[in-house]
Design an enzyme around this catalytic site. Structure first.
Site, PDB file in Angstrom:
ATOM      1  N   GLY A  11      45.015  31.400  29.129  1.00 23.00           N
ATOM      2  CA  GLY A  11      44.200  32.439  29.796  1.00 23.00           C
ATOM      3  C   GLY A  11      44.710  33.528  30.008  1.00 23.00           C
ATOM      4  O   GLY A  11      44.504  34.189  30.954  1.00 23.00           O
ATOM      5  N   HIS A  12      45.901  34.039  29.202  1.00 20.84           N
ATOM      6  CA  HIS A  12      46.838  35.419  29.412  1.00 20.84           C
ATOM      7  C   HIS A  12      45.768  36.743  28.938  1.00 20.84           C
ATOM      8  O   HIS A  12      46.257  37.677  29.515  1.00 20.84           O
ATOM      9  CB  HIS A  12      47.800  35.296  28.387  1.00 20.84           C
ATOM     10  CG  HIS A  12      47.276  35.656  26.725  1.00 20.84           C
ATOM     11  ND1 HIS A  12      46.873  34.725  26.081  1.00 20.84           N
ATOM     12  CD2 HIS A  12      47.495  36.902  26.442  1.00 20.84           C
ATOM     13  CE1 HIS A  12      46.753  35.539  24.931  1.00 20.84           C
ATOM     14  NE2 HIS A  12      46.826  36.674  24.913  1.00 20.84           N
ATOM     15  N   GLY A  17      45.678  35.652  34.376  1.00 17.71           N
ATOM     16  CA  GLY A  17      46.495  35.503  33.450  1.00 17.71           C
ATOM     17  C   GLY A  17      47.370  36.646  32.852  1.00 17.71           C
ATOM     18  O   GLY A  17      48.691  36.520  32.421  1.00 17.71           O
ATOM     19  N   SER A 108      40.911  28.043  43.391  1.00 15.52           N
ATOM     20  CA  SER A 108      39.697  29.146  43.990  1.00 15.52           C
ATOM     21  C   SER A 108      39.631  28.680  45.407  1.00 15.52           C
ATOM     22  O   SER A 108      39.751  27.363  45.925  1.00 15.52           O
ATOM     23  CB  SER A 108      38.795  28.915  42.984  1.00 15.52           C
ATOM     24  OG  SER A 108      37.702  29.752  43.915  1.00 15.52           O
ATOM     25  N   SER A 109      39.582  29.487  46.147  1.00 11.85           N
ATOM     26  CA  SER A 109      39.115  29.414  47.666  1.00 11.85           C
ATOM     27  C   SER A 109      37.743  28.861  47.884  1.00 11.85           C
ATOM     28  O   SER A 109      37.455  28.127  48.652  1.00 11.85           O
ATOM     29  CB  SER A 109      39.235  30.687  48.300  1.00 11.85           C
ATOM     30  OG  SER A 109      38.122  31.631  47.859  1.00 11.85           O
ATOM     31  N   CYS A 110      36.938  28.661  46.797  1.00 12.19           N
ATOM     32  CA  CYS A 110      35.855  28.061  46.726  1.00 12.19           C
ATOM     33  C   CYS A 110      35.714  26.668  46.949  1.00 12.19           C
ATOM     34  O   CYS A 110      34.627  25.736  47.015  1.00 12.19           O
ATOM     35  CB  CYS A 110      34.566  28.673  45.719  1.00 12.19           C
ATOM     36  SG  CYS A 110      35.206  27.674  44.119  1.00 12.19           S
ATOM     37  N   TYR A 137      31.597  24.617  39.853  1.00 11.17           N
ATOM     38  CA  TYR A 137      32.920  25.208  39.620  1.00 11.17           C
ATOM     39  C   TYR A 137      33.813  24.670  40.525  1.00 11.17           C
ATOM     40  O   TYR A 137      34.961  24.320  40.093  1.00 11.17           O
ATOM     41  CB  TYR A 137      32.706  26.695  39.739  1.00 11.17           C
ATOM     42  CG  TYR A 137      34.034  27.571  39.581  1.00 11.17           C
ATOM     43  CD1 TYR A 137      34.616  27.855  38.451  1.00 11.17           C
ATOM     44  CD2 TYR A 137      34.676  28.145  40.652  1.00 11.17           C
ATOM     45  CE1 TYR A 137      36.002  28.535  38.288  1.00 11.17           C
ATOM     46  CE2 TYR A 137      35.953  28.870  40.524  1.00 11.17           C
ATOM     47  CZ  TYR A 137      36.321  28.843  39.199  1.00 11.17           C
ATOM     48  OH  TYR A 137      37.583  29.631  39.313  1.00 11.17           O
ATOM     49  N   LYS A 141      37.285  22.844  39.931  1.00  4.29           N
ATOM     50  CA  LYS A 141      38.737  22.961  40.809  1.00  4.29           C
ATOM     51  C   LYS A 141      39.286  22.048  41.487  1.00  4.29           C
ATOM     52  O   LYS A 141      40.536  21.676  41.502  1.00  4.29           O
ATOM     53  CB  LYS A 141      38.446  24.287  41.516  1.00  4.29           C
ATOM     54  CG  LYS A 141      38.390  25.337  40.599  1.00  4.29           C
ATOM     55  CD  LYS A 141      39.479  25.515  39.360  1.00  4.29           C
ATOM     56  CE  LYS A 141      39.028  27.137  38.726  1.00  4.29           C
ATOM     57  NZ  LYS A 141      40.323  27.333  37.709  1.00  4.29           N
ATOM     58  N   THR A 165      42.488  33.944  46.861  1.00  4.59           N
ATOM     59  CA  THR A 165      41.255  34.035  47.335  1.00  4.59           C
ATOM     60  C   THR A 165      40.842  35.159  46.345  1.00  4.59           C
ATOM     61  O   THR A 165      41.247  35.234  45.207  1.00  4.59           O
ATOM     62  CB  THR A 165      41.305  34.969  48.848  1.00  4.59           C
ATOM     63  OG1 THR A 165      40.060  34.902  49.228  1.00  4.59           O
ATOM     64  CG2 THR A 165      42.257  36.129  48.904  1.00  4.59           C
ATOM     65  N   TRP A 203      22.824  42.549  46.434  1.00  6.70           N
ATOM     66  CA  TRP A 203      22.189  41.076  46.535  1.00  6.70           C
ATOM     67  C   TRP A 203      22.555  40.778  48.144  1.00  6.70           C
ATOM     68  O   TRP A 203      23.622  40.940  48.496  1.00  6.70           O
ATOM     69  CB  TRP A 203      22.923  40.056  45.641  1.00  6.70           C
ATOM     70  CG  TRP A 203      22.035  40.031  44.484  1.00  6.70           C
ATOM     71  CD1 TRP A 203      21.517  40.727  43.636  1.00  6.70           C
ATOM     72  CD2 TRP A 203      22.054  38.761  43.541  1.00  6.70           C
ATOM     73  NE1 TRP A 203      20.886  40.255  42.521  1.00  6.70           N
ATOM     74  CE2 TRP A 203      21.152  39.045  42.641  1.00  6.70           C
ATOM     75  CE3 TRP A 203      22.386  37.591  43.773  1.00  6.70           C
ATOM     76  CZ2 TRP A 203      21.145  38.278  41.441  1.00  6.70           C
ATOM     77  CZ3 TRP A 203      22.111  36.680  42.828  1.00  6.70           C
ATOM     78  CH2 TRP A 203      21.521  36.986  41.596  1.00  6.70           C
ATOM     79  N   ARG A 210      34.632  38.229  53.489  1.00  9.92           N
ATOM     80  CA  ARG A 210      35.149  38.127  52.372  1.00  9.92           C
ATOM     81  C   ARG A 210      36.816  38.400  52.339  1.00  9.92           C
ATOM     82  O   ARG A 210      36.892  39.484  53.052  1.00  9.92           O
ATOM     83  CB  ARG A 210      34.826  38.404  50.765  1.00  9.92           C
ATOM     84  CG  ARG A 210      33.226  37.681  50.472  1.00  9.92           C
ATOM     85  CD  ARG A 210      33.511  36.398  50.012  1.00  9.92           C
ATOM     86  NE  ARG A 210      32.248  35.709  49.866  1.00  9.92           N
ATOM     87  CZ  ARG A 210      31.458  35.127  50.637  1.00  9.92           C
ATOM     88  NH1 ARG A 210      31.753  34.812  52.097  1.00  9.92           N
ATOM     89  NH2 ARG A 210      30.242  34.538  50.443  1.00  9.92           N
ATOM     90  N   ASP A 276      23.236  34.827  49.891  1.00 13.57           N
ATOM     91  CA  ASP A 276      24.298  35.295  50.364  1.00 13.57           C
ATOM     92  C   ASP A 276      25.654  34.518  49.878  1.00 13.57           C
ATOM     93  O   ASP A 276      26.884  35.329  50.079  1.00 13.57           O
ATOM     94  CB  ASP A 276      24.525  35.396  51.815  1.00 13.57           C
ATOM     95  CG  ASP A 276      23.776  36.882  52.388  1.00 13.57           C
ATOM     96  OD1 ASP A 276      23.911  37.565  51.807  1.00 13.57           O
ATOM     97  OD2 ASP A 276      23.427  36.704  53.689  1.00 13.57           O
TER      98      ASP A 276
END
Length: 289
Positions: A11-12, A17, A108-110, A137, A141, A165, A203, A210, A276
């Protein structure tokens, strides 16, 4: 890592990446293996296996993923879970089969439940339901974290994970259909200014908080973690590390800051009919610090 070690950045061409690649080059690592999607389809199991057999990388950074903001995550749910699982399964499994020395998986932080205590510590993983808009997603992860941990526990493979994050910086994605909030706001305000629009619609309510980190800091953190002793980390009960700043801001404050920097003085309108996402999402990054 030895300066002459063969390093593969999957994924460079993406934001994280590409910044890892540039940081490696700046630090004197010259033996980099870089393959675009046209050269190597990471969804193709046989292609990934052949790549490992032929190139024999010693170190692997997994930054390749299907990514996007709240809209893309919510709309393309099947693609997000299928493609991310397929990519990471191929890269991690064949890294093990072909004897890669060390591998670092980018999460990912999710991955953390929206209802867990804040700031979010590594041990809060899998302690509650995930946020619905990006659940596919996040599940992928989490599977990547557990896959790295499982290959270590069963085979002793030096595979580990970091959870950055929300990132921003060079080579970000500004497509309004698939981008994250930071680049999306920059594009919205920029286009509103050059078109002379009298308002920008954002939105949600603007209330969610965040945490943001500059992408070059993620690159430095990834290289730092790659040089740690993964066996020691797992021995301490740590199966991934958070990468963040510990500083949070509301979407409303971020929008105001971007509008100010771009000298956009017209109205900012919020659309509460749109989701949100998670109300607050700040990570505890004290371990890596």
């Amino acid at each position: 890592m030895d300066k002459n070690a063969k390093i593969y950045v999957a994924g460079h061409t993406g934001m994280i990446g590409s910044n890892i690649t540039n940081t490696l080059k700046k630090n004197g690592y010259s033996n980099l293996v870089l393959k675009s999607h046209h050269d190597l389809n990471l969804l193709n199991q046989q292609a990934v296996k052949s790549f490992y057999v032929n190139y024999k990388p010693e170190y692997v950074f997994i930054c390749a993923a299907k990514v996007g903001g709240i809209h893309a995550n919510n709309i393309y749910r099947a693609q997000f879970i299928y493609e991310n699982l397929q990519i990471q399964n191929n890269l991690i499994h064949f890294a093990h089969e072909c004897g890669v020395k060390k591998l670092l998986f980018m999460g990912s932080s999710c991955i953390y439940p929206p209802g867990c205590p804040q700031p979010m510590k590594e041990e809060y993983l899998l302690t509650g339901p995930l946020e619905k808009t990006n659940e596919p997603y996040a599940v992928a992860k989490i599977a990547g974290i557990k896959m790295c941990e499982s290959y270590f526990l069963e085979f002793g493979s030096q595979f580990f994970s970091i959870m950055p994050t929300n990132s921003y910086g060079p080579n970000d994605n500004y497509d309004l259909e698939t981008s994250h909030v930071f680049p999306a706001l920059i594009r919205k305000f920029h286009e509103a200014k050059i078109r002379g629009l009298n308002q920008v619609v954002i939105w949600g309510t603007g209330a969610p908080l965040r945490e943001f980190i500059y992408v070059e800091d993620i690159a430095n953190a990834a290289i730092f973690v790659m040089d740690l002793d993964f066996k020691k980390l797992y021995g301490m009960g740590i199966n991934h590390l958070n990468v963040g700043t510990g500083i949070e801001t509301s979407i409303k404050n971020l929008a105001g800051l971007i509008a100010e920097k771009l000298d956009y003085t017209a109205r900012i309108q919020y659309d509460p009919s749109k989701p949100d996402g998670t109300p607050r999402k700040i990570m505890d990054s004290s371990r890596i610090h």
